[in-house]
Design an enzyme around this catalytic site. Structure first.
Site, short mmCIF file in Angstrom:
data_model
loop_
_atom_site.label_atom_id
_atom_site.label_comp_id
_atom_site.label_asym_id
_atom_site.label_seq_id
_atom_site.Cartn_x
_atom_site.Cartn_y
_atom_site.Cartn_z
N HIS A 106 24.75 -44.21 85.03
CA HIS A 106 24.93 -43.43 86.26
C HIS A 106 23.62 -43.25 87.03
O HIS A 106 23.64 -42.90 88.21
CB HIS A 106 25.57 -42.07 85.95
N ASP A 136 27.96 -45.19 79.35
CA ASP A 136 26.89 -44.75 80.25
C ASP A 136 25.52 -45.28 79.82
O ASP A 136 24.52 -44.56 79.89
CB ASP A 136 26.86 -43.23 80.36
N SER A 211 18.23 -37.55 82.84
CA SER A 211 19.17 -38.59 82.41
C SER A 211 18.45 -39.91 82.17
O SER A 211 17.70 -40.39 83.02
CB SER A 211 20.24 -38.80 83.49
#
Length: 449
Positions: A106, A136, A211
């Site tokens: 993402h 992911d 992230s």
């Protein structure tokens, strides 16, 4: 003071990670012997990078009915626009020689430009080697990188709840930031964050921009890729999640070899081992994946697994639940044998399994006009999952939703795309789909085959 501090560390488990002593961790400053993790971080942090991306994404906006008359009776139902975006995230260099960087999908999804910034400020363009949206994970390659530092990958299977960990990333675009905490839980799933979930939970502060960053042990080994948090308005409340390094490493190997993840199918259906099931089967276990059914001619059937078996380990790593099993299986590649340990009639047995090829996701419009806008893929729990659904599409107007599972067509069970295609081809006139939606079951009727 130093002796007392070491004693406290030993008592709290700080000197023991995954059951092995870490006496070589430099906990003290060379100058005044104050407690510090700085020496370890000086070795590790150059392998954690900041990632900035640019690109454009397609945005679909439904045209209100009151304005549609301008376009005539057959006018468009929605307006499609390309909108530019920018984003920030983190990544971890796992192979300095080849310039490989692991991050979250993402972080780079839809990006046309990817810029990697090292800790010392050096910047390099990067290209995408492969991505896996279901887990992911994304693998990048730094172009023309020099003097890169890689991180040593540890075994996340050795982690225990209570082990100390450090999170490194780029929160809110501030630049490289280090936070610390403990492993709060293992094998977290059912959160609805990703399709494949087997997270490490930690209370180390993770925020927006973290992230793709690193979760490391006190001896500087990578055990997780920081991915998501639970918190109001995206703020940290001490509940963060990381993809285990064992899972990441298996996926990355496939991305390097194939440019994609080639998932296999085990071919079992079941649920978590509950105390009631364990009591009924007289099993000395309280965790595992209970097999209720083995699909004929599947990899599980060929290996010798049977209904009533309880899967307790994959390649020696403990299985806590059926969701845990599903995540492990979806991480392993097709054609590579692995060991599954089961409890059967109170005895522990091990079987060698080689996953059979999964059918790739297909556009549902190929199967039936009324399914236009849906993308389908087999589900490990049985049936066919709607993995993607276009807003305003024909399938959406019929009432289908993303993550719905088609379990039968005109009461005929379907567990593969080929079975769904055959059932739809043989159906005459009206088609009734039996849908599993969460804990509910319903029927949707399609026309226009």
């Amino acid at each position: 003071m130093r002796t007392k501090f070491i004693a406290v560390l030993a008592l709290t488990g700080l000197l023991t990670l995954g059951g092995s002593a870490q006496a070589n961790i430099p906990f003290f400053s060379d100058k005044d012997e104050t407690p510090t993790l700085a020496p370890m971080l000086e070795e590790v942090t150059p392998a954690v990078v900041n990632i900035s991306v640019k690109g454009s994404r397609e945005v679909r906006q439904r045209i209100p009915d009151m304005f549609r008359f301008f376009f005539g009776p057959n006018g468009p139902r929605e307006q499609v626009q390309e909108r530019p975006f920018r984003g920030l995230g983190s990544g971890v260099i796992i192979d300095a020689e080849n310039g490989y960087v692991v991050t979250n999908n993402h972080v780079i999804d839809g990006a046309s430009e990817i810029l990697v910034t090292l800790k010392d400020g050096e910047q390099y363009d990067a290209e995408v080697i492969g991505t896996d949206a279901n887990s992911d994970i994304a693998l990048l390659k730094i172009k023309n990188g020099k003097d890169l530092t890689e991180i040593e990958i540890g075994r996340s299977a050795d982690l225990r709840v209570g082990d100390f960990v450090v999170a490194i990333g780029n929160p809110f675009g501030l630049g490289q930031t280090v936070t610390s905490g403990i492993v709060s839980a293992l094998g977290r799933s059912g959160l609805g964050i990703e399709e494949i979930e087997n997270f490490i939970q930690t209370d180390a502060a993770i925020n927006s921009g973290n992230s793709g960053g690193a979760l490391v042990t006190l001896d500087g080994k990578l055990v997780g890729i920081n991915t998501a948090i639970l918190g109001p308005n995206g703020g940290n409340i001490g509940i963060g999640f990381a993809i285990p390094s064992d899972m990441m490493e298996a996926l990355v190997q496939q991305l390097i070899e194939f440019g994609e993840v080639r998932r296999g199918v085990l071919g079992v259906r079941g649920n978590d081992l509950t105390p009631d099931i364990a009591k009924a089967l007289n099993l000395d276990a309280n965790q595992g994946a209970f097999i209720a059914e083995v699909v004929p001619d599947s990899a599980a059937a060929e290996a010798g697994l049977q209904s009533g078996d309880v899967i307790t380990a994959v390649n020696g790593e403990k299985i806590r639940s059926f969701a845990d099993l599903s995540a492990r299986v979806k991480t392993l590649g097709v054609g590579k044998p692995f060991d599954i340990t089961v409890l059967r009639d109170g005895d522990k047995r091990t079987f060698e399994v080689t996953l059979s090829a999964d059918e790739t996701a297909v556009e549902a419009e190929q199967l039936h006009p009324a399914l236009q806008g849906a993308t389908l893929a087999p589900s490990d729990g049985g049936g066919i999952t709607i993995t993607e659904l276009e807003e305003g599409s024909m399938a959406a107007r019929y009432g289908l939703r993303k993550d719905d599972v088609i379990v039968a067509v005109n009461r005929k069970p379907v567990n593969s795309v080929s079975e769904l295609r055959s059932a739809l081809d043989s159906a005459e006139g009206v088609v009734a789909l039996n849908i599993r939606r969460g804990n509910s079951s319903l029927y949707l009727v399609l026309r226009g085959g």
